[in-house]
Design a protein around this motif. Structure first.
Motif, PDB file in Angstrom:
ATOM      1  N   THR A   1       0.835  -1.201   0.000  1.00  0.00           N
ATOM      2  CA  THR A   1       0.000   0.000   0.000  1.00  0.00           C
ATOM      3  C   THR A   1       0.872   1.254   0.000  1.00  0.00           C
ATOM      4  O   THR A   1       0.548   2.256  -0.654  1.00  0.00           O
ATOM      5  N   TYR A   2       1.979   1.198   0.711  1.00  0.00           N
ATOM      6  CA  TYR A   2       2.936   2.314   0.721  1.00  0.00           C
ATOM      7  C   TYR A   2       3.480   2.551  -0.685  1.00  0.00           C
ATOM      8  O   TYR A   2       3.566   3.700  -1.149  1.00  0.00           O
ATOM      9  N   VAL A   3       3.842   1.475  -1.370  1.00  0.00           N
ATOM     10  CA  VAL A   3       4.365   1.595  -2.737  1.00  0.00           C
ATOM     11  C   VAL A   3       3.319   2.222  -3.649  1.00  0.00           C
ATOM     12  O   VAL A   3       3.623   3.091  -4.474  1.00  0.00           O
ATOM     13  N   LEU A   4       2.068   1.792  -3.497  1.00  0.00           N
ATOM     14  CA  LEU A   4       0.990   2.312  -4.336  1.00  0.00           C
ATOM     15  C   LEU A   4       0.776   3.808  -4.120  1.00  0.00           C
ATOM     16  O   LEU A   4       0.659   4.570  -5.085  1.00  0.00           O
ATOM     17  N   ASN A   5       0.744   4.235  -2.881  1.00  0.00           N
ATOM     18  CA  ASN A   5       0.372   5.616  -2.575  1.00  0.00           C
ATOM     19  C   ASN A   5       1.545   6.584  -2.479  1.00  0.00           C
ATOM     20  O   ASN A   5       1.395   7.771  -2.765  1.00  0.00           O
TER      21      ASN A   5
ATOM     22  N   PHE B   1      14.197   7.512   4.128  1.00  0.00           N
ATOM     23  CA  PHE B   1      14.412   6.431   5.098  1.00  0.00           C
ATOM     24  C   PHE B   1      13.313   5.384   4.994  1.00  0.00           C
ATOM     25  O   PHE B   1      13.581   4.179   4.988  1.00  0.00           O
ATOM     26  N   PHE B   2      12.056   5.844   4.903  1.00  0.00           N
ATOM     27  CA  PHE B   2      10.939   4.907   4.810  1.00  0.00           C
ATOM     28  C   PHE B   2      10.959   4.159   3.475  1.00  0.00           C
ATOM     29  O   PHE B   2      10.605   2.976   3.419  1.00  0.00           O
ATOM     30  N   ASP B   3      11.364   4.845   2.410  1.00  0.00           N
ATOM     31  CA  ASP B   3      11.483   4.171   1.113  1.00  0.00           C
ATOM     32  C   ASP B   3      12.473   3.012   1.209  1.00  0.00           C
ATOM     33  O   ASP B   3      12.211   1.903   0.735  1.00  0.00           O
ATOM     34  N   ARG B   4      13.621   3.286   1.800  1.00  0.00           N
ATOM     35  CA  ARG B   4      14.650   2.246   1.929  1.00  0.00           C
ATOM     36  C   ARG B   4      14.178   1.117   2.834  1.00  0.00           C
ATOM     37  O   ARG B   4      14.460  -0.061   2.581  1.00  0.00           O
ATOM     38  N   LEU B   5      13.453   1.475   3.882  1.00  0.00           N
ATOM     39  CA  LEU B   5      12.940   0.473   4.812  1.00  0.00           C
ATOM     40  C   LEU B   5      11.936  -0.444   4.117  1.00  0.00           C
ATOM     41  O   LEU B   5      12.001  -1.677   4.244  1.00  0.00           O
ATOM     42  N   VAL B   6      11.014   0.163   3.373  1.00  0.00           N
ATOM     43  CA  VAL B   6      10.002  -0.620   2.661  1.00  0.00           C
ATOM     44  C   VAL B   6      10.650  -1.463   1.574  1.00  0.00           C
ATOM     45  O   VAL B   6      10.301  -2.638   1.388  1.00  0.00           O
TER      46      VAL B   6
ATOM     47  N   GLY C   1      10.373 -11.118  -0.688  1.00  0.00           N
ATOM     48  CA  GLY C   1      10.234 -11.579  -2.063  1.00  0.00           C
ATOM     49  C   GLY C   1       8.962 -11.092  -2.725  1.00  0.00           C
ATOM     50  O   GLY C   1       8.385 -11.785  -3.577  1.00  0.00           O
ATOM     51  N   LEU C   2       8.514  -9.894  -2.362  1.00  0.00           N
ATOM     52  CA  LEU C   2       7.275  -9.338  -2.905  1.00  0.00           C
ATOM     53  C   LEU C   2       7.562  -8.515  -4.155  1.00  0.00           C
ATOM     54  O   LEU C   2       8.442  -7.656  -4.155  1.00  0.00           O
ATOM     55  N   GLU C   3       6.816  -8.779  -5.210  1.00  0.00           N
ATOM     56  CA  GLU C   3       6.970  -8.051  -6.465  1.00  0.00           C
ATOM     57  C   GLU C   3       6.022  -6.860  -6.494  1.00  0.00           C
ATOM     58  O   GLU C   3       4.870  -6.957  -6.080  1.00  0.00           O
ATOM     59  N   THR C   4       6.514  -5.730  -6.991  1.00  0.00           N
ATOM     60  CA  THR C   4       5.667  -4.538  -7.105  1.00  0.00           C
ATOM     61  C   THR C   4       5.246  -4.266  -8.545  1.00  0.00           C
ATOM     62  O   THR C   4       4.386  -3.424  -8.786  1.00  0.00           O
ATOM     63  N   ASN C   5       5.850  -4.978  -9.496  1.00  0.00           N
ATOM     64  CA  ASN C   5       5.534  -4.734 -10.908  1.00  0.00           C
ATOM     65  C   ASN C   5       4.105  -5.116 -11.264  1.00  0.00           C
ATOM     66  O   ASN C   5       3.564  -4.645 -12.264  1.00  0.00           O
ATOM     67  N   SER C   6       3.513  -6.000 -10.462  1.00  0.00           N
ATOM     68  CA  SER C   6       2.176  -6.499 -10.795  1.00  0.00           C
ATOM     69  C   SER C   6       1.064  -5.762 -10.052  1.00  0.00           C
ATOM     70  O   SER C   6      -0.093  -6.185 -10.115  1.00  0.00           O
ATOM     71  N   LEU C   7       1.389  -4.676  -9.350  1.00  0.00           N
ATOM     72  CA  LEU C   7       0.363  -3.961  -8.595  1.00  0.00           C
ATOM     73  C   LEU C   7      -0.734  -3.422  -9.507  1.00  0.00           C
ATOM     74  O   LEU C   7      -1.918  -3.462  -9.166  1.00  0.00           O
TER      75      LEU C   7
END
Length: 221
Positions: free
Chosen positions: A67-71, A79-84, A92-98
Motif C-alpha cells: 500500500t505504501y508503494v501504491l500511494n 528512510f521509509f522508502d529504503r525500509l520498505v 520476495g514481494l513483487e511490485t511490478n504487478s500492482l
C-alpha cells in the motif's frame, strides 16, 4: 486440395477470449495518465481498497508495504522508502504487478451486480467508473483515437508474448493462432459499435497481436 486442421485448443483459447480484463487495464491506464488526483483522499482510498481486496497475501505488513508503494512510491529514496524496499526484498514481494492486481479487482467488481456489492465496493466502483470515464474523455480530447490504438496494440503484443509457449509448440499451433487472431481482428473491424473508444481499442488489440505474430514469423524465417 489439402486441408488444414486447426489446433482446437489454441483456436478456442483466442476465439473465446474475453477482453474484460484488457478494458479494465485500459480504463485504469487512462485514469492514471489523464485523471490522476495525487492529493485526493477518495482517489487514494478507492485504489487502496481495490489493491487490498485483490492481494493474495494475508500478512498485514505485506499489505502495508505494498500500500505504501501504491500511494507513496519508492522514488524519493527516503528512510521509509529504503525500509520498505528492504522489506519487500526480504519477503520476495513483487511490485511490478500492482497495476494488474488493481485492474483485476476493478474488473471483478464492475462485473458484479449492484445488489451483490457491499457499501465500500459500491463507493469504490462508482467513484472509479466516473473518474475513468472523465479521464478517457480528456485523453481522447488531447490525443485522439490514435493513442487508444497504440495502447491497445501494445496490449495485443503482450498477449502473444505471454502465450508464446502455448502457440509455438508445433507449426500447426502457430498457424492456428494466426488464423484465430486474424478472425478476431476481422470481427472487431466489422463490429457495429457506436462506442468508438471500445471499437478502436478492440481493433487495436487484435491488430497488434496479429502484426506481432507476423513479425515473429518473419524474424524466425
Amino acid at each position: 486440395m489439402s486441408s488444414f486442421n486447426v489446433e482446437t485448443e489454441v483456436f478456442r483459447f483466442f476465439w473465446n477470449m474475453n477482453l474484460e480484463f484488457f478494458f479494465s487495464r485500459l480504463a485504469l491506464r487512462y485514469l492514471l495518465t489523464w485523471g490522476l488526483e495525487i492529493n485526493s483522499l477518495r482517489h487514494r482510498i478507492a485504489l487502496t481498497y481495490l489493491l487490498n481486496r485483490a492481494l493474495k497475501t494475508k500478512n498485514l505488513f505485506d499489505r502495508l508495504a505494498l500500500t505504501y508503494v501504491l500511494n507513496i512510491g519508492l522514488e524519493r529514496n527516503s528512510f521509509f522508502d529504503r525500509l520498505v524496499r528492504a522489506y519487500l526484498v526480504k519477503r520476495g514481494l513483487e511490485t511490478n504487478s500492482l497495476f494488474d492486481t488493481i485492474a483485476r479487482a476493478f474488473m471483478h467488481l464492475s462485473k458484479r451486480g449492484r445488489q451483490k456489492r457491499n457499501f465500500f465496493e459500491k463507493m469504490a466502483v462508482m467513484y472509479l467508473l466516473k473518474r475513468c470515464n472523465e479521464a478517457v474523455q480528456k485523453g481522447l480530447s488531447m490525443r485522439g483515437f490514435a493513442d487508444v490504438l497504440d495502447l491497445a496494440r501494445v496490449e495485443g503484443i503482450n498477449l502473444i508474448d505471454r502465450n508464446l509457449q502455448r502457440i509455438s509448440k508445433t507449426p500447426r499451433a502457430w498457424q492456428t493462432a494466426k488464423i484465430a487472431v486474424a478472425c478476431r481482428a476481422i470481427e472487431a473491424f466489422h463490429e457495429d459499435d457506436t462506442d468508438y473508444f471500445h471499437y478502436n481499442a478492440e481493433l487495436g488489440y487484435w491488430t497488434g497481436a496479429l502484426e506481432h505474430l507476423q513479425q515473429l514469423e518473419k524474424e524466425e524465417n
